[in-house]
Design a protein around this motif. Structure first.
Motif, PDB file in Angstrom:
ATOM      1  N   UNK A 184       0.837  -1.196   0.000  1.00  0.00           N
ATOM      2  CA  UNK A 184       0.000   0.000   0.000  1.00  0.00           C
ATOM      3  C   UNK A 184       0.874   1.249   0.000  1.00  0.00           C
ATOM      4  N   UNK A 185       1.926   1.233   0.793  1.00  0.00           N
ATOM      5  CA  UNK A 185       2.839   2.382   0.826  1.00  0.00           C
ATOM      6  C   UNK A 185       3.476   2.618  -0.542  1.00  0.00           C
ATOM      7  N   UNK A 186       3.827   1.524  -1.229  1.00  0.00           N
ATOM      8  CA  UNK A 186       4.436   1.659  -2.559  1.00  0.00           C
ATOM      9  C   UNK A 186       3.453   2.251  -3.553  1.00  0.00           C
ATOM     10  N   UNK A 187       2.203   1.772  -3.546  1.00  0.00           N
ATOM     11  CA  UNK A 187       1.190   2.301  -4.469  1.00  0.00           C
ATOM     12  C   UNK A 187       0.936   3.781  -4.214  1.00  0.00           C
ATOM     13  N   UNK A 188       0.895   4.154  -2.945  1.00  0.00           N
ATOM     14  CA  UNK A 188       0.663   5.568  -2.649  1.00  0.00           C
ATOM     15  C   UNK A 188       1.866   6.411  -3.075  1.00  0.00           C
ATOM     16  N   UNK A 189       3.068   5.889  -2.907  1.00  0.00           N
ATOM     17  CA  UNK A 189       4.262   6.617  -3.334  1.00  0.00           C
ATOM     18  C   UNK A 189       4.262   6.844  -4.840  1.00  0.00           C
ATOM     19  N   UNK A 190       3.910   5.795  -5.599  1.00  0.00           N
ATOM     20  CA  UNK A 190       3.861   5.912  -7.055  1.00  0.00           C
ATOM     21  C   UNK A 190       2.784   6.909  -7.478  1.00  0.00           C
ATOM     22  N   UNK A 191       1.632   6.857  -6.795  1.00  0.00           N
ATOM     23  CA  UNK A 191       0.538   7.783  -7.101  1.00  0.00           C
ATOM     24  C   UNK A 191       0.965   9.221  -6.811  1.00  0.00           C
ATOM     25  N   UNK A 192       1.675   9.416  -5.703  1.00  0.00           N
ATOM     26  CA  UNK A 192       2.143  10.757  -5.346  1.00  0.00           C
ATOM     27  C   UNK A 192       3.146  11.280  -6.366  1.00  0.00           C
ATOM     28  N   UNK A 193       3.992  10.407  -6.877  1.00  0.00           N
ATOM     29  CA  UNK A 193       4.965  10.833  -7.890  1.00  0.00           C
ATOM     30  C   UNK A 193       4.270  11.271  -9.174  1.00  0.00           C
ATOM     31  N   UNK A 194       3.230  10.529  -9.579  1.00  0.00           N
ATOM     32  CA  UNK A 194       2.475  10.903 -10.770  1.00  0.00           C
ATOM     33  C   UNK A 194       1.780  12.253 -10.593  1.00  0.00           C
ATOM     34  N   UNK A 195       1.180  12.452  -9.427  1.00  0.00           N
ATOM     35  CA  UNK A 195       0.506  13.720  -9.170  1.00  0.00           C
ATOM     36  C   UNK A 195       1.506  14.870  -9.081  1.00  0.00           C
ATOM     37  N   UNK A 196       2.672  14.586  -8.519  1.00  0.00           N
ATOM     38  CA  UNK A 196       3.700  15.617  -8.429  1.00  0.00           C
ATOM     39  C   UNK A 196       4.148  16.091  -9.799  1.00  0.00           C
ATOM     40  N   UNK A 197       4.287  15.149 -10.736  1.00  0.00           N
ATOM     41  CA  UNK A 197       4.687  15.521 -12.099  1.00  0.00           C
ATOM     42  C   UNK A 197       3.579  16.323 -12.784  1.00  0.00           C
ATOM     43  N   UNK A 198       2.299  15.946 -12.506  1.00  0.00           N
ATOM     44  CA  UNK A 198       1.180  16.608 -13.176  1.00  0.00           C
ATOM     45  C   UNK A 198       0.885  17.989 -12.593  1.00  0.00           C
ATOM     46  N   UNK A 199       1.007  18.138 -11.275  1.00  0.00           N
ATOM     47  CA  UNK A 199       0.598  19.367 -10.617  1.00  0.00           C
ATOM     48  C   UNK A 199       1.760  20.263 -10.211  1.00  0.00           C
ATOM     49  N   UNK A 200       2.964  19.736 -10.231  1.00  0.00           N
ATOM     50  CA  UNK A 200       4.142  20.545  -9.903  1.00  0.00           C
ATOM     51  C   UNK A 200       4.124  21.026  -8.464  1.00  0.00           C
ATOM     52  N   UNK A 201       4.433  22.300  -8.274  1.00  0.00           N
ATOM     53  CA  UNK A 201       4.554  22.851  -6.932  1.00  0.00           C
ATOM     54  C   UNK A 201       3.218  22.932  -6.201  1.00  0.00           C
ATOM     55  N   UNK A 202       2.096  22.787  -6.923  1.00  0.00           N
ATOM     56  CA  UNK A 202       0.781  22.844  -6.276  1.00  0.00           C
ATOM     57  C   UNK A 202       0.442  21.555  -5.536  1.00  0.00           C
ATOM     58  N   UNK A 203       1.206  20.498  -5.787  1.00  0.00           N
ATOM     59  CA  UNK A 203       0.867  19.199  -5.216  1.00  0.00           C
ATOM     60  C   UNK A 203       1.213  19.128  -3.727  1.00  0.00           C
ATOM     61  N   UNK A 204       0.262  18.638  -2.931  1.00  0.00           N
ATOM     62  CA  UNK A 204       0.468  18.349  -1.515  1.00  0.00           C
ATOM     63  C   UNK A 204       0.101  16.884  -1.311  1.00  0.00           C
ATOM     64  N   UNK A 205       0.998  16.120  -0.733  1.00  0.00           N
ATOM     65  CA  UNK A 205       0.783  14.681  -0.566  1.00  0.00           C
ATOM     66  C   UNK A 205      -0.232  14.434   0.557  1.00  0.00           C
ATOM     67  N   UNK A 206      -1.490  14.610   0.216  1.00  0.00           N
ATOM     68  CA  UNK A 206      -2.591  14.482   1.167  1.00  0.00           C
ATOM     69  C   UNK A 206      -3.257  13.125   0.983  1.00  0.00           C
TER      70      UNK A 206
END
Length: 222
Positions: A184-206
């Motif tokens: 689960x931690x790995x899936x969330x990490x991968x999801x956070x990386x994808x969102x970080x690339x898409x949203x840039x500095x606006x992304x908050x790992x919530x």
């Protein structure tokens, strides 16, 4: 239907009416695609102040009156015992409903405690039978041959539907229970990386971006 709803929504009439445990007024099973084999009604003694109805994986506790404070707390405690017991007996996830006719409250177990997920109130002056039907059907999910129109899909499965709120609450509870698992931690990490690339500095790992209403919104941003 309207006179029936007006009567069960009128708390003053209910308090003058039949004592609890004798009989209850409920929507017809046929309206929800139910047959007798789906219903298991256990009417309590009048002194207990309530009636219990089992419908599939739903436990419905009927009270004469649901008010704030001690009355509601006691009803929730009683319902929690029923839901916990049925879940342990069957190994299935149960939804609990508390109602006094006017107010309908849907609950799920989360971390061992009964949690309110959604509620619906019938206005005695102008009762809306269709709104109550869709609210209950979202919990029961028993109707068949539903036309797949945009309106029906939105009413029954949309973000404001009872079914969506219950499923979302169940997913959030599962994530809370298993969040520390490596997979689960790995899936969330991968999801956070994808969102970080898409949203840039606006992304908050919530956590709400992984399991929650914002997860769907963030997926559309990718």
């Amino acid at each position: 239907m309207q006179p029936l709803l007006a009567r069960i929504a009128d708390r003053r009439a209910a308090l003058r009416g039949n004592p609890p445990g004798r009989h209850s007024t409920a929507p017809a099973g046929g309206d929800f695609g139910l047959v007798d084999c789906h219903l298991d009604v256990e009417l309590e003694a009048p002194a207990s102040g309530g009636q219990r109805i089992d419908v599939g994986f739903i436990v419905i506790e009927v009270k004469k009156r649901l008010g704030a404070g001690r009355t509601l707390h006691e009803a929730e405690r009683q319902l929690a015992g029923y839901v916990r017991s049925r879940s342990q007996e069957t190994g299935q996830r149960y939804v609990g409903i508390l109602t006094d006719g006017a107010t309908w409250r849907a609950y799920q177990m989360r971390s061992g405690s009964l949690t309110l997920v959604d509620s619906h109130t019938i206005a005695a002056a102008r009762p809306d039978g269709l709104a109550l039907f869709y609210w209950l059907e979202g919990v029961l999910a028993t109707s068949q041959r539903v036309p797949p129109t945009p309106g029906e899909v939105a009413r029954r499965l949309g973000a404001e539907s009872t079914s969506h709120k219950l499923d979302l609450a169940a997913l959030a509870a599962l994530h809370e229970e298993h969040a520390q698992l490596p997979t689960v931690e790995l899936k969330r990490q991968l999801w956070a990386e994808l969102l970080g690339r898409a949203l840039g500095t606006q992304f908050v790992n919530d956590p709400g971006l992984f399991v929650g209403p914002r997860a769907a919104m963030s997926s559309r941003a990718l």
